[in-house]
Design an enzyme around this catalytic site. Structure first.
Site, short mmCIF file in Angstrom:
data_model
loop_
_atom_site.label_atom_id
_atom_site.label_comp_id
_atom_site.label_asym_id
_atom_site.label_seq_id
_atom_site.Cartn_x
_atom_site.Cartn_y
_atom_site.Cartn_z
N GLY A 44 -11.99 -47.28 -6.22
CA GLY A 44 -13.06 -47.25 -5.23
C GLY A 44 -12.83 -48.26 -4.13
O GLY A 44 -12.23 -49.32 -4.33
N CYS A 45 -13.31 -47.94 -2.93
CA CYS A 45 -13.19 -48.88 -1.81
C CYS A 45 -14.34 -49.87 -1.82
O CYS A 45 -14.33 -50.83 -1.06
CB CYS A 45 -13.16 -48.13 -0.48
SG CYS A 45 -14.75 -47.38 -0.04
N GLY A 46 -15.38 -49.62 -2.64
CA GLY A 46 -16.49 -50.56 -2.75
C GLY A 46 -17.46 -50.50 -1.60
O GLY A 46 -18.26 -51.40 -1.41
#
Length: 277
Positions: free
Chosen positions: A117-119
């Site tokens: 995930g890129c967050g």
């Protein structure tokens, strides 16, 4: 299973508070009102998709607007039915969508599975954040006076905010600045999704939507621009400032962008041609 579409939850609750006036604590508690926020779980064809904290009102509009602005469905007619179910101190919104949309959603979820995930905002990949949205079509410009009038009218169409001071509003006004639909929520994105859902139910023509304005009681993030474009509305006017990304996205999608709306004052950030006068 309770699927009563008329499930009713309070949008605000009474509370006792102590006030500070002039730096001094008052001795007697006073009555106040607090905006309610409730866990709202969205399910599409029986598959859990997202859970948000939202004001428990206009949830059918919320589900439809969310499905449209997130690209889960391409048209309001792709939604076959919406039912509400109380569960675990919250509400589950069961949305039945067309088989084609359901297949695309499953493929999208499968493609995201296992990736890092890129967050960012709970979305797993950057393409999911900056997804493709069609530019808004051409339409006659909205008179500047109409946009200003719509924002002024919004302030008097927020009963939940008047009671609690804790909610945002999103409203839709026609080309003459007449405020036709308003939705409130503790979340600014939720309020806009509810509005988009209400507009989809109204089944407005593309030209009518493109030549109209959405007014919001918040800042204008790129997501607010994205949702406005997904609704086919040509002008977004915000009480506060936009972000730089919101400005760039507005220019790309052909969405007029106004901010710092105060009385007869405002700042135009993108697509000035959407305004007349």
């Amino acid at each position: 299973m309770d699927t009563d579409p008329t499930l009713a939850h309070p949008t605000w609750l009474p509370a006792q508070v102590l006030r500070v006036r002039g730096g001094r604590l008052e001795a007697v508690q006073q009555a106040d009102q607090l905006a309610e926020e409730t866990p709202i779980a969205l399910e599409f064809n029986g598959i859990s998709h997202a859970t948000m904290l939202a004001t428990p009102a206009d949830l059918e509009d919320f589900a439809l607007g969310f499905a449209l602005t997130e690209g889960i469905v391409g048209d309001a007619h792709d939604v076959r039915g919406i039912e509400l179910r109380e569960e675990c101190d919250g509400v589950v919104v069961e949305v039945e969508i067309s088989s084609a949309c359901a297949a695309r959603l499953k493929e999208r979820r499968r493609a995201m599975s296992g990736r890092t995930g890129c967050g960012l905002c709970g979305v797993e990949t950057l393409p999911e954040v900056m997804r493709d949205v069609a530019p808004v079509g051409a339409a006659p410009a909205v008179p500047l006076a109409a946009a200003l009038a719509a924002m002024r009218a919004l302030r008097d169409r927020q009963p939940l905010h008047a009671a609690t001071g804790a909610t945002h509003a999103a409203g839709w006004a026609d080309a003459d600045g007449r405020l036709q639909v308003v939705r409130e929520d503790v979340g600014r994105h939720n309020a806009l999704d509810k509005l988009v859902g209400a507009l989809a139910r109204a089944d407005l023509g593309a030209a009518q939507r493109a030549g109209s304005v959405i007014v919001v009681s918040s800042r204008a993030s790129f997501e607010m621009v994205q949702k406005t474009a997904a609704a086919g509305v040509g002008l977004l006017a915000a009480v506060s400032a936009p972000t730089a990304l919101a400005q760039r996205l507005s220019q790309r999608l052909g969405v007029g962008l106004m901010g710092f709306m105060r009385g007869d004052d405002a700042t135009i950030y993108a697509c000035q041609e959407r305004l007349a006068g």
